[in-house]
Design an enzyme around this catalytic site. Sequence first.
Site, PDB file in Angstrom:
ATOM      1  CE  LYS A 113      -4.209  -2.060   1.697  1.00 38.57           C
ATOM      2  NZ  LYS A 113      -3.742  -3.462   1.855  1.00 38.57           N
TER       3      LYS A 113
HETATM    4  C1  LIG Z   1      -4.382  -4.535   1.245  1.00 39.03           C
HETATM    5  C2  LIG Z   1      -3.612  -5.813   1.111  1.00 39.03           C
HETATM    6  C3  LIG Z   1      -3.990  -6.828   0.212  1.00 39.03           C
HETATM    7  C4  LIG Z   1      -5.241  -6.731  -0.639  1.00 39.03           C
HETATM    8  O1  LIG Z   1      -5.151  -5.762  -1.636  1.00 39.03           O
HETATM    9  P1  LIG Z   1      -6.475  -5.266  -2.410  1.00 39.03           P
HETATM   10  O2  LIG Z   1      -6.030  -4.109  -3.196  1.00 39.03           O
HETATM   11  O3  LIG Z   1      -7.463  -4.914  -1.329  1.00 39.03           O
HETATM   12  O4  LIG Z   1      -6.947  -6.417  -3.233  1.00 39.03           O
HETATM   13  C5  LIG Z   1      -3.194  -7.954   0.101  1.00 39.03           C
HETATM   14  N1  LIG Z   1      -2.085  -8.108   0.869  1.00 39.03           N
HETATM   15  C6  LIG Z   1      -1.696  -7.162   1.760  1.00 39.03           C
HETATM   16  C7  LIG Z   1      -0.492  -7.415   2.593  1.00 39.03           C
HETATM   17  C8  LIG Z   1      -2.438  -5.988   1.909  1.00 39.03           C
HETATM   18  O5  LIG Z   1      -2.048  -5.057   2.806  1.00 39.03           O
END
Ligand SMILES: *Cc1c(COP(=O)(O)O)cnc(C)c1O
Length: 471
Positions: A113
């Site tokens: 993120k």
């Molecule tokens: C947020 C997250 C996901 C999922 O991503 P999306 O964009 O919601 O599909 C997967 N793995 C980790 C470690 C995350 O923080």
Amino acid sequence: MKYLSTRGHADRKRFCEILLEGLAPDGGLYLPESYPQVDDATLTRWRSLPYADLAFEVLSLYIDDIPADDLRAICRKTYTEAVFGTKEIVPLRPLENGLYLEALSNGPTLAFKDMAMQLLGNLFEYELARRGEQLNILGATSGDTGSAAEYAMRGKQGVRVFMTSPYGRMSPFQQAQMFSLQDANIHNLAVKGVFDDCQDIVKAVSNDLDFKRQYKIGTVNSINWARLVAQVVYYFAGYFQATKNNSEKVSFTVPSGNFGNVCAGHVARMMGLPIDKLVVATNENDVLDEFFRTGVYRVRGSADTHETSSPSMDISKASNFERFVFDLLGRDGAKTKALFGEQLNKTGQFDLSQDPAFAQAHQRYGFSSGKSTHANRLATIKDTFERFGGMIDTHTADGLKVAREHLSAGVPMIVLETALPIKFASTIVEALGREPDRPAKFEGIENLPKRVTVLEADVQAVKAYIVTHCK
Ligand SMILES: *Cc1c(COP(=O)(O)O)cnc(C)c1O
């Protein structure tokens, strides 16, 4: 470039207008009116660019209301070796034959993120300064999103973050990550309740339109288009690293929750990036795998939403999925509205299995899917450590397990690494019998002084805190 709503609203907006907004006025999600096409010559030119300049090239196809020099400066300030750990920013790591991990998790909070949120922090600061405005970001987190938002917004002019989290329920490492931030514009609010209580409080405050306007309340959730478009860049960067020329195709497997990450892959593919398959990997919360197997999208109640060892994928519905369905249905806003704005609310599901469009999800759009369980996760972490000597986190393990079920000869498969193992230490210990490696900059963070306010699970208490801390 103008943006439209997936639910057919007549308004068209520009990038900076939707940057600070959440949903479109009709409850839909914003998408560009069309996907800019990237031709062979452009791909060739982009191949040799440093990541920050590649980001500028991709973003400038979608952003025409920030002067090019400013946008380039924002990209160069965001994607640095100092922040992301390597010159490549998202290096590929080979596993067996034709299978790679793309490292997206070496930013400040060790999860993918950061890739989008770090850019968002700089875009927010830029746009707020240009408008002479302030923004108070209110959010709820059980871990990854909240810390990524705080590390992106810390010290930024014009922005404050009020982040609620369930008191005592995050891992010690996650608490240390968030609560050790000493920046005056970051406010950690530990709410005496569970994550749902935090979310309900955020919703209640956001639904109080007078309060929202007076105190300039905003959010940074995953439906924000700027986050999505920032993620498109690393699909290009992964492709360039895995191939020598543009006649080659690659596939991606993406550990998925709210469908934000893999939706960026869909956008990259629509732009003409030679992607063969986009494989959606879920954990036990298999809403998306069910859809791609059967054509039925069935959101889960909280009783049917499992708490798993890949918690950032524990979703009951996938908030970005509407974007893909809109494209799948030939960009029919009325039909998308009938499904997401009406039928889902009434019945909790919709069924496209008999709709000719459903077959296109696989044939035309390249999607497939699979699911992984706790036992799969443990086995994949152990196997990867024994054969390749590298530790992977639980979400990446879900991706790798599913990727191996979708390999095709001669097509490189890239699995997106969405977090580092240190964030999910107890499952690593369960799989390997030892603690995960800890990056040096995180040594001893549990012992740093903590900056957090404990509040009752009460909307008024949170509002009162905001009122006294937003001047
Ligand atoms: C947020 C997250 C996901 C999922 O991503 P999306 O964009 O919601 O599909 C997967 N793995 C980790 C470690 C995350 O923080």
